[in-house]
Design an enzyme around this catalytic site. Structure first.
Site, PDB file in Angstrom:
ATOM      1  N   SER A  69      25.223  17.302  19.165  1.00 21.88           N
ATOM      2  CA  SER A  69      26.126  18.453  19.262  1.00 21.88           C
ATOM      3  C   SER A  69      27.067  18.614  18.072  1.00 21.88           C
ATOM      4  O   SER A  69      27.787  19.619  18.007  1.00 21.88           O
ATOM      5  CB  SER A  69      26.946  18.372  20.554  1.00 21.88           C
ATOM      6  OG  SER A  69      26.180  18.803  21.650  1.00 21.88           O
ATOM      7  N   LYS A  72      27.054  21.850  16.216  1.00 19.86           N
ATOM      8  CA  LYS A  72      27.909  23.005  16.516  1.00 19.86           C
ATOM      9  C   LYS A  72      28.965  23.233  15.438  1.00 19.86           C
ATOM     10  O   LYS A  72      29.547  24.332  15.374  1.00 19.86           O
ATOM     11  CB  LYS A  72      28.550  22.826  17.891  1.00 19.86           C
ATOM     12  CG  LYS A  72      27.530  22.808  19.034  1.00 19.86           C
ATOM     13  CD  LYS A  72      28.206  22.662  20.386  1.00 19.86           C
ATOM     14  CE  LYS A  72      27.201  22.754  21.531  1.00 19.86           C
ATOM     15  NZ  LYS A  72      26.517  21.501  21.810  1.00 19.86           N
ATOM     16  N   SER A 129      31.613  21.750  24.561  1.00 20.11           N
ATOM     17  CA  SER A 129      30.327  21.501  23.911  1.00 20.11           C
ATOM     18  C   SER A 129      29.227  22.258  24.639  1.00 20.11           C
ATOM     19  O   SER A 129      28.129  21.748  24.868  1.00 20.11           O
ATOM     20  CB  SER A 129      29.998  19.995  23.863  1.00 20.11           C
ATOM     21  OG  SER A 129      28.992  19.734  22.911  1.00 20.11           O
ATOM     22  N   LYS A 231      34.482  17.167  16.211  1.00 19.71           N
ATOM     23  CA  LYS A 231      33.419  17.382  17.212  1.00 19.71           C
ATOM     24  C   LYS A 231      32.661  16.104  17.541  1.00 19.71           C
ATOM     25  O   LYS A 231      32.409  15.278  16.667  1.00 19.71           O
ATOM     26  CB  LYS A 231      32.435  18.429  16.671  1.00 19.71           C
ATOM     27  CG  LYS A 231      31.406  18.898  17.671  1.00 19.71           C
ATOM     28  CD  LYS A 231      32.022  19.742  18.764  1.00 19.71           C
ATOM     29  CE  LYS A 231      31.030  20.054  19.881  1.00 19.71           C
ATOM     30  NZ  LYS A 231      30.763  18.892  20.745  1.00 19.71           N
TER      31      LYS A 231
END
Length: 479
Positions: A69, A72, A129, A231
């Site tokens: 993730s 992202k 997320s 993140k």
């Protein structure tokens, strides 16, 4: 040795002093890497300064890895470019497509046709997320998923992310979704330098949607002094990943940790890496310190962490919200100068005052409880109990506890077995016939009155649901 480890291009001839200085910098830079525990050598780690791009610590930083993730971050960067170009605004409404709704969790779970603003979609994607919101943004920005992925890869090339290739906007498992710690640090640094007006999005500790509060998976926020976001990422093949940012005074650092075995471990390792990075001073040798752009990415296939992270020996199910205690909490503590070898990642974390309250997000153009309720699909209907057995049982007469055959209740012949109990109960009228000759004809009418007691057993027939033995009948096999 310096160049072979960091894959820097061959230097031009330099003065004796410059070569000496570079050698000293190399020794200082490599010392922390060489002092890492042997167990830490398997997965990538990197610390850089945001302003200068200088590398403070590096371990396997150019090795191919699945970003999960953390992908992202690129989705956010491409969206920021579109906003700046005027292709859309933070208030532009974008729609949840069937493709977006079909994404696997973690996701918001809105039904097809729901609309959200670009701003709210970014917040949901970065804090929750949410994989569905990443697709909503991709389709809203570029018109289609393939077009957005093409923009992601073009942007990666422009930023010099030579070890990266993106296959989707959310990081869900795909063998073609690849990056390196070096490239992810380059991307994170460009977010801070190119879009400073957007960086508050990465430090949100929680979002509120209706009555629900959803907290960030980045456990450094409000726990590590100076942490200001970025993140997390996780799939079984990647392990637990984190790009973390922190500021202290006039220093701003980015740490990248990839492939840890738990969410807590990545948090503690990142805290230790940042702490160690803050111990370095490059005022003397700053001119010859390596930069993150100077690191050369390796080739080859990414490491697959599936067995280590999601294998059968794991006691709990691995997930993005995993908080399993770290097995390597002393990571990079050795040789950390004044901190001492007893420092652990957990010791660097504390409960800090909330940096901000949960940020409200909503569906539609403005907050609306009705719109939010309509955005979620109805809960699945509960399966009704199978009626087949009850119907068959309704045909059984009388004493069901003695006559139900539980050995084969789902066979096609099971309904035909209902007469069997009747055959067993037929002898009951025979005793009634035997006493009939003994009494006088006048008494015969009185004697049978109590004897029909067995017959009332037929009265429960209209109430088959009350039969106490039905739970003993095994349910029919799954279809």
């Amino acid at each position: 040795m310096f160049e072979s480890v960091f894959h820097l291009p061959s230097p031009r001839p330099r003065s004796r002093f410059a070569r000496l200085a570079a050698g000293l910098v190399a020794a200082i830079l490599l010392a922390p890497v060489l002092l890492l525990p042997a167990t830490a050598h398997a997965t990538p780690a990197l610390v850089i300064e945001v302003e200068s791009g200088k590398v403070l610590l590096a371990e396997e930083a150019t090795k191919p890895w699945y970003p999960a993730s953390i992908t992202k971050l690129m989705t956010a960067y491409v969206t920021f470019k579109a906003l700046r170009a005027g292709r859309l605004t933070p208030e532009t409404l974008i729609t949840v497509s069937a493709n977006a709704a079909a994404q696997k969790p973690s996701k918001m779970g809105f039904k097809v046709g729901t609309q959200v603003t670009v701003d709210n979609a970014l917040k949901m994607m970065l804090v929750k997320s949410a994989n569905d919101m990443a697709v909503v943004l991709a389709e809203g920005v570029s018109g289609s998923l393939p077009a957005f992925v093409a923009e992601m890869n073009a942007t990666a090339a422009q930023l010099g992310m030579t070890g990266s290739h993106f296959a989707n906007p959310n990081g869900l498992p795909d063998p073609d979704n690849i990056s390196t710690a070096r490239d992810l640090a380059v991307l994170a640094r460009h977010i801070f330098l190119d879009f400073p007006e957007q960086t508050d999005l990465f430090r949100i500790p929680a979002i509120r949607i209706g009555p629900a509060v959803i907290r960030s998976y980045n456990k450094l926020i409000d726990r590590y002094p100076g942490a200001d976001g970025m993140k997390t990422g996780f799939v079984c093949a990647s392990g637990f990943n984190l790009v973390a940012s922190a500021k202290r005074g006039d220093r701003h650092l980015i740490a990248v940790v990839l492939g840890t075995s738990s969410g807590r471990e990545r948090t503690e390792q990142a805290a230790l890496l940042l702490e160690r990075g803050f111990q370095h001073s490059w005022h003397i040798f700053g001119a010859v310190a390596p930069t993150v752009e100077g690191l050369r990415n390796e080739g080859g296939a990414p490491t697959d962490m599936r067995l280590q992270v999601c294998g059968g020996k794991r006691k709990n199910t691995a997930s993005e919200d995993d908080d399993t205690p770290s097995t390597a909490s002393g990571y990079v503590a050795a040789g950390m100068g004044g901190l001492g070898e007893n420092v652990t990642g957990a010791s660097l974390l504390q409960k800090l005052p909330p940096s901000m309250p949960p940020v409200e997000v909503w569906v539609g153009p403005v907050p609306s409880a009705e719109a939010l309720a309509a955005a979620y699909p109805p809960p699945p209907e509960k399966k009704k109990p199978v009626v087949k057995d009850k119907a068959a049982a309704g045909k059984k007469k009388g004493q069901t506890t003695a006559v139900i055959d539980t050995s084969a209740p789902t066979d096609e012949a099971a309904p035909g077995a209902a007469p069997k109990p009747a055959a067993k109960t037929t002898p009951a009228p025979k005793p009634a016939a035997k006493p009939a000759p003994k009494p006088a004809p006048a008494q015969a009418s009185a004697v049978p009155a109590p004897k029909p007691a067995p017959k009332p057993a037929a009265k429960p027939l209209p109430k088959p649901a009350a039969a106490p033995t039905y739970p003993l009948v095994p349910p029919p096999p799954p279809q």
